[in-house]
Design an enzyme around this catalytic site. Structure first.
Site, PDB file in Angstrom:
ATOM      1  N   GLY A   9       0.781  -1.227   0.000  1.00 61.41           N
ATOM      2  CA  GLY A   9       0.000   0.000   0.000  1.00 61.41           C
ATOM      3  C   GLY A   9       0.813   1.278   0.000  1.00 61.41           C
ATOM      4  O   GLY A   9       0.266   2.365  -0.167  1.00 61.41           O
ATOM      5  N   VAL A  10       2.107   1.178   0.195  1.00 64.03           N
ATOM      6  CA  VAL A  10       2.972   2.358   0.214  1.00 64.03           C
ATOM      7  C   VAL A  10       3.086   2.931  -1.191  1.00 64.03           C
ATOM      8  O   VAL A  10       3.246   2.201  -2.169  1.00 64.03           O
ATOM      9  CB  VAL A  10       4.369   2.003   0.769  1.00 64.03           C
ATOM     10  CG1 VAL A  10       5.350   3.149   0.608  1.00 64.03           C
ATOM     11  CG2 VAL A  10       4.269   1.569   2.224  1.00 64.03           C
ATOM     12  N   MET A  12       5.158   4.959  -3.964  1.00 69.26           N
ATOM     13  CA  MET A  12       6.563   5.177  -4.288  1.00 69.26           C
ATOM     14  C   MET A  12       6.644   5.931  -5.608  1.00 69.26           C
ATOM     15  O   MET A  12       5.944   5.575  -6.561  1.00 69.26           O
ATOM     16  CB  MET A  12       7.273   3.830  -4.425  1.00 69.26           C
ATOM     17  CG  MET A  12       8.736   3.942  -4.811  1.00 69.26           C
ATOM     18  SD  MET A  12       9.545   2.333  -4.993  1.00 69.26           S
ATOM     19  CE  MET A  12       8.911   1.813  -6.591  1.00 69.26           C
ATOM     20  N   PRO A  13       7.469   6.975  -5.681  1.00 75.86           N
ATOM     21  CA  PRO A  13       7.640   7.662  -6.968  1.00 75.86           C
ATOM     22  C   PRO A  13       8.099   6.676  -8.038  1.00 75.86           C
ATOM     23  O   PRO A  13       8.943   5.809  -7.788  1.00 75.86           O
ATOM     24  CB  PRO A  13       8.712   8.706  -6.680  1.00 75.86           C
ATOM     25  CG  PRO A  13       8.594   8.961  -5.212  1.00 75.86           C
ATOM     26  CD  PRO A  13       8.233   7.627  -4.624  1.00 75.86           C
ATOM     27  N   ALA A  14       7.529   6.799  -9.232  1.00 73.27           N
ATOM     28  CA  ALA A  14       7.847   5.878 -10.318  1.00 73.27           C
ATOM     29  C   ALA A  14       9.263   6.085 -10.847  1.00 73.27           C
ATOM     30  O   ALA A  14       9.870   5.163 -11.390  1.00 73.27           O
ATOM     31  CB  ALA A  14       6.838   6.042 -11.448  1.00 73.27           C
ATOM     32  N   GLY A  16      13.189   7.539  -9.941  1.00 79.30           N
ATOM     33  CA  GLY A  16      14.080   7.921  -8.856  1.00 79.30           C
ATOM     34  C   GLY A  16      15.430   8.361  -9.363  1.00 79.30           C
ATOM     35  O   GLY A  16      15.738   8.278 -10.557  1.00 79.30           O
ATOM     36  N   GLY A  18      19.380   7.714  -8.765  1.00 87.80           N
ATOM     37  CA  GLY A  18      20.412   6.865  -8.182  1.00 87.80           C
ATOM     38  C   GLY A  18      21.701   7.637  -8.012  1.00 87.80           C
ATOM     39  O   GLY A  18      22.056   8.444  -8.871  1.00 87.80           O
ATOM     40  N   ASP A  43      18.138   6.646  -4.388  1.00 84.96           N
ATOM     41  CA  ASP A  43      18.649   5.294  -4.206  1.00 84.96           C
ATOM     42  C   ASP A  43      20.145   5.364  -3.948  1.00 84.96           C
ATOM     43  O   ASP A  43      20.889   5.923  -4.747  1.00 84.96           O
ATOM     44  CB  ASP A  43      18.377   4.461  -5.461  1.00 84.96           C
ATOM     45  CG  ASP A  43      18.964   3.078  -5.353  1.00 84.96           C
ATOM     46  OD1 ASP A  43      18.236   2.177  -4.921  1.00 84.96           O
ATOM     47  OD2 ASP A  43      20.156   2.900  -5.692  1.00 84.96           O
ATOM     48  N   LYS A  73      20.876  -0.103   0.406  1.00 82.59           N
ATOM     49  CA  LYS A  73      21.041  -1.538   0.188  1.00 82.59           C
ATOM     50  C   LYS A  73      22.101  -2.140   1.097  1.00 82.59           C
ATOM     51  O   LYS A  73      23.097  -1.500   1.420  1.00 82.59           O
ATOM     52  CB  LYS A  73      21.425  -1.791  -1.268  1.00 82.59           C
ATOM     53  CG  LYS A  73      20.400  -1.316  -2.252  1.00 82.59           C
ATOM     54  CD  LYS A  73      20.904  -1.533  -3.675  1.00 82.59           C
ATOM     55  CE  LYS A  73      20.333  -0.528  -4.618  1.00 82.59           C
ATOM     56  NZ  LYS A  73      20.957   0.790  -4.512  1.00 82.59           N
ATOM     57  N   HIS A 106      21.724  -5.996  -1.817  1.00 81.33           N
ATOM     58  CA  HIS A 106      22.484  -5.661  -3.004  1.00 81.33           C
ATOM     59  C   HIS A 106      22.976  -6.972  -3.626  1.00 81.33           C
ATOM     60  O   HIS A 106      23.575  -7.779  -2.949  1.00 81.33           O
ATOM     61  CB  HIS A 106      23.675  -4.786  -2.628  1.00 81.33           C
ATOM     62  CG  HIS A 106      24.078  -3.824  -3.669  1.00 81.33           C
ATOM     63  ND1 HIS A 106      24.530  -2.575  -3.360  1.00 81.33           N
ATOM     64  CD2 HIS A 106      24.086  -3.899  -5.008  1.00 81.33           C
ATOM     65  CE1 HIS A 106      24.819  -1.921  -4.464  1.00 81.33           C
ATOM     66  NE2 HIS A 106      24.555  -2.719  -5.478  1.00 81.33           N
TER      67      HIS A 106
END
Length: 116
Positions: A9-10, A12-14, A16, A18, A43, A73, A106
């Protein structure tokens, strides 16, 4: 920015940003530029050695923590249970944030290090 709903249900932006291979001394400035551009998902990873700089940029952005989606990670040498707990605590200390949105393994492609 478009969001996606995860299975729990969280939201998250499509898309991101890195921060792999961004030098430590440039990370905070580059993340600030990304925030100004509209990025809210970032990320990083313990093995990128720039978690602290990402956390600094988020804290100094003037925005609420809830407006960001932060991922880091666990590196392969820390896959054992106690090591993972220690590594998570270290990442959180470096990030300097109250919570993490997503914590990933990772390179999770099997037990090539021989752990049982």
């Amino acid at each position: 920015m478009k969001n996606v709903r995860l299975n729990n249900g969280v939201m998250m932006p499509a898309i991101g940003f890195g921060i792999f291979q961004i030098p430590e001394n440039e990370t905070e400035r580059i993340v600030n530029d990304a925030i100004e551009t509209g990025y809210r998902k970032f990320d990083t990873a313990a093995s990128y050695f720039n978690e602290e700089q990402l956390g600094n940029a988020i804290r100094h952005s003037g925005m609420k923590r809830e407006e960001f989606f932060i991922t880091t990670k666990l590196w392969v040498q820390d896959y054992e249970y106690d090591d993972a707990l220690r590594a998570f605590d270290l990442s959180m200390k470096k990030l300097g944030l109250d919570y993490l949105d997503l914590y990933l393994m990772h390179k999770p492609y099997g037990n090539y290090r021989g752990y049982s």
